[in-house]
Design an enzyme around this catalytic site. Structure first.
Site, PDB file in Angstrom:
ATOM      1  N   SER A  64       0.794  -1.238   0.000  1.00  0.00           N
ATOM      2  CA  SER A  64       0.000   0.000   0.000  1.00  0.00           C
ATOM      3  C   SER A  64       0.821   1.280   0.000  1.00  0.00           C
ATOM      4  O   SER A  64       0.256   2.373  -0.102  1.00  0.00           O
ATOM      5  CB  SER A  64      -0.957   0.004   1.200  1.00  0.00           C
ATOM      6  OG  SER A  64      -2.087  -0.790   0.930  1.00  0.00           O
ATOM      7  N   LYS A  67       0.226   3.872  -2.653  1.00  0.00           N
ATOM      8  CA  LYS A  67      -0.734   4.981  -2.543  1.00  0.00           C
ATOM      9  C   LYS A  67      -0.064   6.338  -2.325  1.00  0.00           C
ATOM     10  O   LYS A  67      -0.735   7.370  -2.407  1.00  0.00           O
ATOM     11  CB  LYS A  67      -1.742   4.687  -1.427  1.00  0.00           C
ATOM     12  CG  LYS A  67      -2.586   3.435  -1.687  1.00  0.00           C
ATOM     13  CD  LYS A  67      -3.608   3.204  -0.580  1.00  0.00           C
ATOM     14  CE  LYS A  67      -4.480   1.983  -0.871  1.00  0.00           C
ATOM     15  NZ  LYS A  67      -3.948   0.743  -0.298  1.00  0.00           N
ATOM     16  N   SER A 124      -5.980   3.662   4.355  1.00  0.00           N
ATOM     17  CA  SER A 124      -5.401   2.927   3.231  1.00  0.00           C
ATOM     18  C   SER A 124      -6.470   2.244   2.384  1.00  0.00           C
ATOM     19  O   SER A 124      -6.293   1.119   1.907  1.00  0.00           O
ATOM     20  CB  SER A 124      -4.392   1.883   3.742  1.00  0.00           C
ATOM     21  OG  SER A 124      -3.592   1.404   2.692  1.00  0.00           O
ATOM     22  N   LYS A 230       2.871   6.531   5.046  1.00  0.00           N
ATOM     23  CA  LYS A 230       2.056   5.432   4.558  1.00  0.00           C
ATOM     24  C   LYS A 230       2.674   4.079   4.892  1.00  0.00           C
ATOM     25  O   LYS A 230       3.862   3.859   4.698  1.00  0.00           O
ATOM     26  CB  LYS A 230       1.890   5.553   3.034  1.00  0.00           C
ATOM     27  CG  LYS A 230       0.842   4.628   2.465  1.00  0.00           C
ATOM     28  CD  LYS A 230      -0.556   5.091   2.819  1.00  0.00           C
ATOM     29  CE  LYS A 230      -1.560   3.985   2.707  1.00  0.00           C
ATOM     30  NZ  LYS A 230      -1.393   2.917   3.731  1.00  0.00           N
TER      31      LYS A 230
END
Length: 391
Positions: A64, A67, A124, A230
């Site tokens: 993730s 992102k 997320s 993140k």
């Protein structure tokens, strides 16, 4: 004679035994950062200077942390006023069908760009990411093309994206170094920190579908200096975290990839952050907004404009060293033609340590200059012809 030789050999052996562990220990100390992770990097955000790294060019699945690029394209679209935070996005069947981490969008559900961005940054949300990708580009496939184009523009040349989420896909990879570059660009949009620093919040508050958001990056709750960025996890990628922290104006970015547990990725991240703030200091050579020269604006309502820095010109040096007196070279465009927008590139400022170039920063126009009207241009022409023009 033999006895003397044996004594000499014994002394030599003892010396070797003493020195070898010492050297090994020094090498181990150098590689202590992110000890059992696959890759890691620590950079200063403004200059991009690498302060520590481990296997930072190894291509790995980012999960993730993908992102980060998704959020960058959203923030750039907002800055360019292609979209607005209050725009309403309708979730497609495909967006609503995304598995993994999600904010549980339903097909046809309407949600603002602001809330979808929050759902990406905090929870997320894969569904939120696909909804925004489709809103910006018409399809996730076309959005992914933009992701890869932007990565190339940033010099993230060992990166290839296959989706906007980081869900497992063949040939979907990046490196710790490339993620640091992408994160550095994202952090130019300072508003993103108002999302990534949220620990908990709600979507659809007060409705039957109220959803509690909890940040997947627990460091934003437990460490006041950490305000992003993140996390990522898949069984293939293992535990990953790109983080950013600020202390006294010095902002750093860390990337840890392939840790065995969430606590490991947090521990390695904090080791890197501690190393940065304990060992280095941030020295500002010129502050953002400092006027560094004039540029002529042809046909402008104002005949000249100031060229300024958009961000600090700064260097990072070890705490026990002084920042030297650097030579400065300013190159400003001879002229621009109106109309010109605020922030238009107007030149560069470069700092040298002797003959070595240590830093180059872009100069931009301090303010927008519109085209002068006919009367102003006529008056200016007459003044020039009569020798009364003003510079």
């Amino acid at each position: 004679m033999m006895l003397k030789m044996n004594i000499k050999m014994l002394v030599l052996m003892i010396t070797v035994l003493v020195l070898v562990p010492s050297n090994v220990s020094a090498e181990e100390e150098k590689s202590e950062f992110a000890k059992d992770a696959k890759a890691a990097i620590l950079i200063e955000s403004n200059s991009g200077e690498v302060l520590a790294e481990k296997n930072s060019e190894e291509q790995l699945p980012p999960a993730s942390m993908t992102k980060i690029m998704t959020m960058l394209l959203i923030m750039e679209a907002l800055e360019e006023e292609k979209i607005n935070l209050n725009d309403k996005v309708i979730a497609s069947e495909r967006a609503a069908s995304m598995g993994g981490s999600q904010i549980f969008l339903e097909e046809g559900e309407e949600m603002s760009v602001k809330d979808l961005l929050k759902g990406i940054a905090v929870a997320s949300g894969n569904d939120a990411s696909v909804a925004m990708a489709e809103y910006l580009s018409g399809s996730e496939e076309k959005f992914v093309e933009k992701m890869n184009e932007r990565a190339e523009q940033l010099g993230a040349n060992r990166t290839q994206f296959q989706n906007a989420t980081g869900l497992p896909a063949e040939d979907h990879y990046t490196t710790a170094n490339d993620l640091a570059l992408i994160s550095k660009e994202l952090l130019r949009h300072k508003d993103i920190l108002s999302y990534t620093s949220i620990y908990e919040d709600y979507l659809r508050k007060g409705s039957k579908k109220e959803f509690w958001l909890v940040n997947t990056n627990r460091l934003v709750k437990h460490t006041k200096e950490v305000d992003g960025l993140k996390t990522g996890y898949t069984s293939e990628a293992k535990y990953n975290l790109t983080a950013t922290a600020d202390r006294e104006g010095m902002r750093v970015i860390t990337v840890v990839m392939g840790a065995d547990t969430p606590s490991d990725r947090n521990k390695y991240t904090m080791e890197l952050i501690k190393h940065a703030f304990d060992q280095y200091k941030y020295v500002v050579l010129q502050k953002a907004g400092t006027p560094l020269g004039d540029i002529r604006i042809e046909k402008g309502a104002a005949p000249v404009a100031k060229a300024t820095l958009t961000e600090d010109a700064a260097v990072v040096v070890p705490k026990n060293e002084k920042a030297d007196s650097y030579k400065v070279k300013v190159d400003i465009e001879k002229k621009l033609t109106a109309p010109v927008k605020k922030g238009t590139k107007a030149g560069e400022i470069t700092y040298y340590d002797g003959k070595d170039k240590i830093l180059t920063k872009q100069l931009v126009l301090e303010k927008e200059i519109k085209t002068a009207n006919w009367a102003t241009l006529f008056k200016r022409t007459v003044s020039t012809m009569t020798g009364h023009s003003k510079k």
